[in-house]
Design an enzyme around this catalytic site. Structure first.
Site, PDB file in Angstrom:
ATOM      1  N   ASP A  33       0.811  -1.274  -0.015  1.00 20.79           N
ATOM      2  CA  ASP A  33       0.130   0.048   0.086  1.00 20.79           C
ATOM      3  C   ASP A  33       1.036   1.171  -0.156  1.00 20.79           C
ATOM      4  OD1 ASP A  33      -2.379   1.851   0.704  1.00 20.79           O
ATOM      5  OD2 ASP A  33      -3.236   0.131   1.226  1.00 20.79           O
ATOM      6  N   ASN A  34       0.417   2.353  -0.646  1.00 13.30           N
ATOM      7  CA  ASN A  34       1.123   3.649  -0.469  1.00 13.30           C
ATOM      8  C   ASN A  34       0.460   4.448   0.443  1.00 13.30           C
ATOM      9  OD1 ASN A  34      -1.026   4.412  -1.978  1.00 13.30           O
ATOM     10  ND2 ASN A  34       0.341   5.511  -3.582  1.00 13.30           N
ATOM     11  N   ASP A  57       3.858   1.828  -4.128  1.00  9.29           N
ATOM     12  CA  ASP A  57       3.036   2.544  -4.890  1.00  9.29           C
ATOM     13  C   ASP A  57       3.184   1.350  -6.003  1.00  9.29           C
ATOM     14  OD1 ASP A  57       1.902   3.598  -7.236  1.00  9.29           O
ATOM     15  OD2 ASP A  57       2.853   5.505  -6.747  1.00  9.29           O
ATOM     16  N   SER A  76      -6.459   0.930  -4.997  1.00 10.54           N
ATOM     17  CA  SER A  76      -7.118   2.102  -5.808  1.00 10.54           C
ATOM     18  C   SER A  76      -7.919   2.919  -4.876  1.00 10.54           C
ATOM     19  CB  SER A  76      -8.500   1.363  -6.763  1.00 10.54           C
ATOM     20  OG  SER A  76      -8.695   2.613  -7.488  1.00 10.54           O
ATOM     21  N   ALA A 115     -10.031  -6.444  -8.137  1.00 11.97           N
ATOM     22  CA  ALA A 115     -11.234  -5.840  -7.484  1.00 11.97           C
ATOM     23  C   ALA A 115     -11.677  -4.999  -8.534  1.00 11.97           C
ATOM     24  CB  ALA A 115     -10.670  -5.187  -6.225  1.00 11.97           C
ATOM     25  N   TYR A 146     -12.420   6.663 -12.508  1.00  9.52           N
ATOM     26  CA  TYR A 146     -12.500   5.490 -11.908  1.00  9.52           C
ATOM     27  C   TYR A 146     -13.010   4.513 -12.812  1.00  9.52           C
ATOM     28  CZ  TYR A 146     -13.644   2.278  -8.143  1.00  9.52           C
ATOM     29  OH  TYR A 146     -13.794   1.159  -7.068  1.00  9.52           O
ATOM     30  N   THR A 176     -20.306  -1.813  -0.666  1.00 18.90           N
ATOM     31  CA  THR A 176     -20.141  -2.496   0.389  1.00 18.90           C
ATOM     32  C   THR A 176     -19.830  -1.532   1.514  1.00 18.90           C
ATOM     33  OG1 THR A 176     -18.998  -4.242  -1.067  1.00 18.90           O
ATOM     34  CG2 THR A 176     -18.381  -4.389   1.341  1.00 18.90           C
TER      35      THR A 176
END
Ligand code: UDP
Length: 311
Positions: A33-34, A57, A76, A115, A146, A176
């Site tokens: 994860d960044n 990243d 994301s 995902a 997106y 969710t």
């Protein structure tokens, strides 16, 4: 059997719940994860020898030593306010990040799971949405960063399957909710709960007759685990088909929190989908999956979490 699993976007809402469940099952998890929209708080409890965090990243080359059995690509920004704030990182992680994560899966002979999102259906003209629906997306609207990034991500995932033989899976995730969503991430449920608990007006956008279908996080994680183990390479919708208007969810949150807040209406964001409901026939038939947590139970657990966060 214990597997070694890479999760990109590990510090996000869904990534961190995936990590919990995979570690519970005895797997080894390497999380990347960044921390652009993810939070170190979501993973600080993962004090486990089988867990490793790498601050990275994923739009840059991903270098992992040793065997890898699965790559779960969750990185994301995912809330509309986040991807409006970070349009170019959103496009880059969907395009370049997915390319790098697929490259890792290909190099390691790992199973790859993307995902993806109900946003690939845009403002849908078919309702409910089956996986066969191609969608109604505005490529140059504010949500396009997106939606098109995820549509590209699906296209490159399928290409790696067809042309490189990578065993790929695509989860199209519908709305969710649950603990560990950022209270200020701008999405309807955490926003309304925080507003109701503070006695502030609930900000419903537009007339509030637009619909969504909300799935509790533990149900979603069950679906993802089943998809990882499945034989299918086709996209599968994962979401709770119980559809409601945004006015209804706001009212339910006012009732459940015992709040005296009122609903006020604000401008509807551009290209906000008017309806959304997953057709989960495929998930039922291929994965034997169906969500079990009802809205009342899911909201109680989420309200408890938001209370702790803002205490
Ligand atoms: N929404 C709202 N008030 C808020 C946040 C969201 O009325 O404070 C609406 C939003 O316009 C959309 C729905 O709630 O119609 C769900 O929005 P969310 O951001 O949770 O996710 P989306 O489904 O749009 O990706």
């Amino acid at each position: 059997m214990s597997a070694r699993i890479i999760v990109t976007g590990i510090a996000g809402f869904i990534g961190s719940h995936l990590a919990d469940r995979l570690l519970d099952q005895g797997h080894n998890v390497v999380g990347l994860d960044n921390l652009l929209t993810g939070s170190a708080d979501n993973i600080k409890h993962l004090d486990n020898q089988r867990f490793k965090f790498i601050n990275h990243d994923v739009t840059e080359h991903i270098s992992i030593d040793g065997q890898v059995d699965f790559v779960l690509h969750w990185a994301s920004p995912a809330s509309p306010t986040d991807y409006l704030e970070w349009p170019i990182p959103t496009l880059k992680v969907g395009a370049l990040g997915t390319h790098k994560a697929l490259g890792l899966a290909k190099a390691k002979g790992a199973i790859f799971l993307l995902a993806s999102t109900s946003e690939v259906y845009g403002d849908p003209l078919e309702h409910p949405q089956p996986e066969s629906y191609w969608g109604n997306v505005n490529p140059i609207g504010p949500r396009g960063v997106y939606d098109e990034a995820k549509r590209f991500a699906e296209a490159i995932t399928v290409a790696y399957h067809r042309y490189h033989g990578v065993n790929t899976k695509i989860a199209r995730i519908f709305n969710t909710y649950g603990p560990r969503m950022r209270v200020n991430d701008g999405r309807a449920i955490p926003t309304f709960i925080a507003q109701a608990l503070a006695g502030k007006d609930l900000t419903v956008f537009g007339n509030g007759n637009q619909t969504r279908s909300f799935c509790f996080i533990s149900d979603l994680v069950d679906g993802i685990l089943r998809l990882m183990e499945s034989n299918t390479n086709d996209p599968v919708n994962l979401g709770n088909p119980k559809e409601m208007t945004i006015n209804e969810i706001a009212q339910e949150i006012i009732t459940m929190t015992g709040s005296r807040s009122q609903i006020i209406h604000q401008r509807l964001p551009i290209d906000d989908p008017k309806v959304r409901q997953p057709d989960i026939t495929k998930a039922r038939e291929l994965l034997g999956w169906t969500p079990h947590v009802n809205l009342h139970e899911g909201l109680s657990r989420t309200i408890e979490y938001v209370k702790q966060r803002i205490a």
